[in-house]
Scaffold this motif. Structure first.
Motif, PDB file in Angstrom:
ATOM      1  N   ALA A 118     -63.558  33.896 -47.136  1.00 11.82           N
ATOM      2  CA  ALA A 118     -64.629  34.229 -46.193  1.00 11.82           C
ATOM      3  C   ALA A 118     -65.062  33.024 -45.365  1.00 11.82           C
ATOM      4  O   ALA A 118     -65.321  33.158 -44.163  1.00 11.82           O
ATOM      5  CB  ALA A 118     -65.825  34.804 -46.949  1.00 11.82           C
ATOM      6  N   THR A 119     -65.117  31.855 -45.989  1.00 10.73           N
ATOM      7  CA  THR A 119     -65.538  30.670 -45.241  1.00 10.73           C
ATOM      8  C   THR A 119     -64.434  30.116 -44.354  1.00 10.73           C
ATOM      9  O   THR A 119     -64.678  29.222 -43.544  1.00 10.73           O
ATOM     10  CB  THR A 119     -66.034  29.546 -46.177  1.00 10.73           C
ATOM     11  N   SER A 120     -63.205  30.642 -44.486  1.00 12.46           N
ATOM     12  CA  SER A 120     -62.108  30.127 -43.673  1.00 12.46           C
ATOM     13  C   SER A 120     -61.681  31.085 -42.567  1.00 12.46           C
ATOM     14  O   SER A 120     -60.744  30.795 -41.831  1.00 12.46           O
ATOM     15  CB  SER A 120     -60.913  29.780 -44.559  1.00 12.46           C
ATOM     16  N   ILE A 121     -62.352  32.206 -42.421  1.00 10.10           N
ATOM     17  CA  ILE A 121     -62.024  33.153 -41.356  1.00 10.10           C
ATOM     18  C   ILE A 121     -62.167  32.482 -39.992  1.00 10.10           C
ATOM     19  O   ILE A 121     -61.340  32.685 -39.097  1.00 10.10           O
ATOM     20  CB  ILE A 121     -62.924  34.412 -41.437  1.00 10.10           C
ATOM     21  N   ASP A 122     -63.190  31.673 -39.831  1.00 12.52           N
ATOM     22  CA  ASP A 122     -63.371  30.982 -38.549  1.00 12.52           C
ATOM     23  C   ASP A 122     -62.200  30.051 -38.246  1.00 12.52           C
ATOM     24  O   ASP A 122     -61.852  29.838 -37.084  1.00 12.52           O
ATOM     25  CB  ASP A 122     -64.698  30.219 -38.512  1.00 12.52           C
ATOM     26  N   ALA A 123     -61.547  29.529 -39.281  1.00 15.46           N
ATOM     27  CA  ALA A 123     -60.391  28.662 -39.063  1.00 15.46           C
ATOM     28  C   ALA A 123     -59.219  29.442 -38.463  1.00 15.46           C
ATOM     29  O   ALA A 123     -58.427  28.886 -37.695  1.00 15.46           O
ATOM     30  CB  ALA A 123     -59.970  28.001 -40.374  1.00 15.46           C
ATOM     31  N   ALA A 124     -59.116  30.730 -38.778  1.00 13.07           N
ATOM     32  CA  ALA A 124     -58.064  31.557 -38.167  1.00 13.07           C
ATOM     33  C   ALA A 124     -58.319  31.715 -36.673  1.00 13.07           C
ATOM     34  O   ALA A 124     -57.390  31.632 -35.862  1.00 13.07           O
ATOM     35  CB  ALA A 124     -57.999  32.919 -38.854  1.00 13.07           C
ATOM     36  N   ALA A 125     -59.571  31.921 -36.304  1.00 15.42           N
ATOM     37  CA  ALA A 125     -59.910  32.034 -34.877  1.00 15.42           C
ATOM     38  C   ALA A 125     -59.632  30.722 -34.155  1.00 15.42           C
ATOM     39  O   ALA A 125     -59.106  30.724 -33.032  1.00 15.42           O
ATOM     40  CB  ALA A 125     -61.373  32.439 -34.713  1.00 15.42           C
ATOM     41  N   VAL A 126     -59.963  29.622 -34.783  1.00 19.16           N
ATOM     42  CA  VAL A 126     -59.690  28.318 -34.184  1.00 19.16           C
ATOM     43  C   VAL A 126     -58.183  28.101 -34.060  1.00 19.16           C
ATOM     44  O   VAL A 126     -57.695  27.604 -33.041  1.00 19.16           O
ATOM     45  CB  VAL A 126     -60.354  27.189 -35.004  1.00 19.16           C
ATOM     46  N   GLY A 127     -57.417  28.501 -35.076  1.00 19.50           N
ATOM     47  CA  GLY A 127     -55.964  28.391 -35.015  1.00 19.50           C
ATOM     48  C   GLY A 127     -55.383  29.184 -33.859  1.00 19.50           C
ATOM     49  O   GLY A 127     -54.474  28.721 -33.169  1.00 19.50           O
ATOM     50  N   ALA A 128     -55.924  30.377 -33.609  1.00 21.60           N
ATOM     51  CA  ALA A 128     -55.469  31.179 -32.467  1.00 21.60           C
ATOM     52  C   ALA A 128     -55.764  30.454 -31.165  1.00 21.60           C
ATOM     53  O   ALA A 128     -54.939  30.448 -30.241  1.00 21.60           O
ATOM     54  CB  ALA A 128     -56.140  32.548 -32.483  1.00 21.60           C
ATOM     55  N   GLY A 129     -56.914  29.816 -31.086  1.00 20.64           N
ATOM     56  CA  GLY A 129     -57.252  29.041 -29.893  1.00 20.64           C
ATOM     57  C   GLY A 129     -56.357  27.827 -29.717  1.00 20.64           C
ATOM     58  O   GLY A 129     -55.974  27.480 -28.597  1.00 20.64           O
ATOM     59  N   LEU A 130     -55.976  27.200 -30.822  1.00 19.34           N
ATOM     60  CA  LEU A 130     -55.119  26.021 -30.753  1.00 19.34           C
ATOM     61  C   LEU A 130     -53.688  26.360 -30.338  1.00 19.34           C
ATOM     62  O   LEU A 130     -52.938  25.479 -29.917  1.00 19.34           O
ATOM     63  CB  LEU A 130     -55.119  25.278 -32.085  1.00 19.34           C
ATOM     64  N   ALA A 131     -53.316  27.626 -30.456  1.00 23.26           N
ATOM     65  CA  ALA A 131     -51.983  28.035 -29.999  1.00 23.26           C
ATOM     66  C   ALA A 131     -51.861  27.886 -28.492  1.00 23.26           C
ATOM     67  O   ALA A 131     -50.754  27.821 -27.957  1.00 23.26           O
ATOM     68  CB  ALA A 131     -51.711  29.482 -30.409  1.00 23.26           C
ATOM     69  N   MET A 132     -52.994  27.798 -27.801  1.00 23.13           N
ATOM     70  CA  MET A 132     -53.003  27.710 -26.350  1.00 23.13           C
ATOM     71  C   MET A 132     -52.917  26.272 -25.841  1.00 23.13           C
ATOM     72  O   MET A 132     -52.802  26.044 -24.654  1.00 23.13           O
ATOM     73  CB  MET A 132     -54.280  28.340 -25.782  1.00 23.13           C
ATOM     74  N   VAL A 133     -53.007  25.300 -26.749  1.00 24.69           N
ATOM     75  CA  VAL A 133     -52.954  23.895 -26.346  1.00 24.69           C
ATOM     76  C   VAL A 133     -51.835  23.189 -27.109  1.00 24.69           C
ATOM     77  O   VAL A 133     -51.327  23.695 -28.103  1.00 24.69           O
ATOM     78  CB  VAL A 133     -54.308  23.179 -26.585  1.00 24.69           C
ATOM     79  N   ASP A 134     -51.466  22.013 -26.632  1.00 27.26           N
ATOM     80  CA  ASP A 134     -50.398  21.250 -27.258  1.00 27.26           C
ATOM     81  C   ASP A 134     -50.948  20.482 -28.454  1.00 27.26           C
ATOM     82  O   ASP A 134     -51.649  19.478 -28.293  1.00 27.26           O
ATOM     83  CB  ASP A 134     -49.795  20.281 -26.226  1.00 27.26           C
ATOM     84  N   VAL A 135     -50.646  20.974 -29.656  1.00 25.51           N
ATOM     85  CA  VAL A 135     -51.142  20.347 -30.880  1.00 25.51           C
ATOM     86  C   VAL A 135     -50.083  20.511 -31.976  1.00 25.51           C
ATOM     87  O   VAL A 135     -49.376  21.517 -32.029  1.00 25.51           O
ATOM     88  CB  VAL A 135     -52.498  20.970 -31.304  1.00 25.51           C
TER      89      VAL A 135
END
Length: 192
Positions: A118-135
């Motif tokens: 539950a506390t890591s769900i936000d990390a999935a959203a951030v991971g989706a956002g990071l797919a849009m940048v070079d990382v």
């Protein structure tokens, strides 16, 4: 880029820190074994979820390439805003903590794993956002997991003394940093 990844890792670990503080405050004996167990559960979940979100984001990257920086900013703004809202709403509630029933055995593990996911769900959203940048997502996810492990481990150990009060401030700071990272991505792609 390492500095941004480290700031992201600390920001995402703040809700795990708050939960670990609460577990430490509610535990009868928050020693090293409990801290290790909580740290591992939170660290593994926080490492896996951004990778899952990133994979989903990559799958749809070609569809959103022109507005990817806006999506990354929007996701980080939403997650950071939710963390700030939760920190503020928690501060308005009664200062007394209710630890609930004492669990043991399998139900304790289930409660720990449920909290970690539950506390890591936000990390999935951030991971989706990071797919849009070079990382370098593998390194970033490993850093997120390692930082979360350390923060949750420490959170359990100091939870008995500090309780959940410190957790609200950590979550507030984490939300502000996530919004700052989103603004940095937006700035770099539109103006910089």
């Amino acid at each position: 880029m390492f500095g941004t990844s480290l700031a992201l890792a600390f920001s995402l670990s703040m809700d795990s820190f708050a939960a670990a503080l609460s577990r430490g405050a509610c535990s009868r004996r928050p020693g090293l074994p409990e801290a290790m167990r909580v740290g591992m559960a939170f660290g593994v979940a926080q490492c896996a979820m951004p990778l899952i979100g990133w994979a989903v984001g990559i799958a749809f990257a070609s569809l959103v390439e022109a507005v990817d920086h806006w999506i990354a900013f929007g996701l980080l703004l939403a997650v950071g805003g939710a963390m700030i809202r939760n920190a503020i709403l928690d501060s308005e509630e009664d200062e007394e903590s209710d630890c609930g029933p004492v669990r043991s055995g399998r139900s304790e593990w289930l409660a720990l794993l449920t909290t970690a996911v539950a506390t890591s769900i936000d990390a999935a959203a951030v991971g989706a956002g990071l797919a849009m940048v070079d990382v370098d997502m593998v390194t970033t996810a490993a850093l997120i997991g390692a930082v979360t492990f350390a923060v949750a481990f420490g959170g359990v150990l100091i939870g008995r003394a500090a309780g959940s009060r410190l957790g609200r401030w950590a979550e507030l700071a984490g939300g502000l940093v996530l919004i700052g990272i989103g603004a940095k991505i937006l700035f770099e792609h539109t103006i910089g």
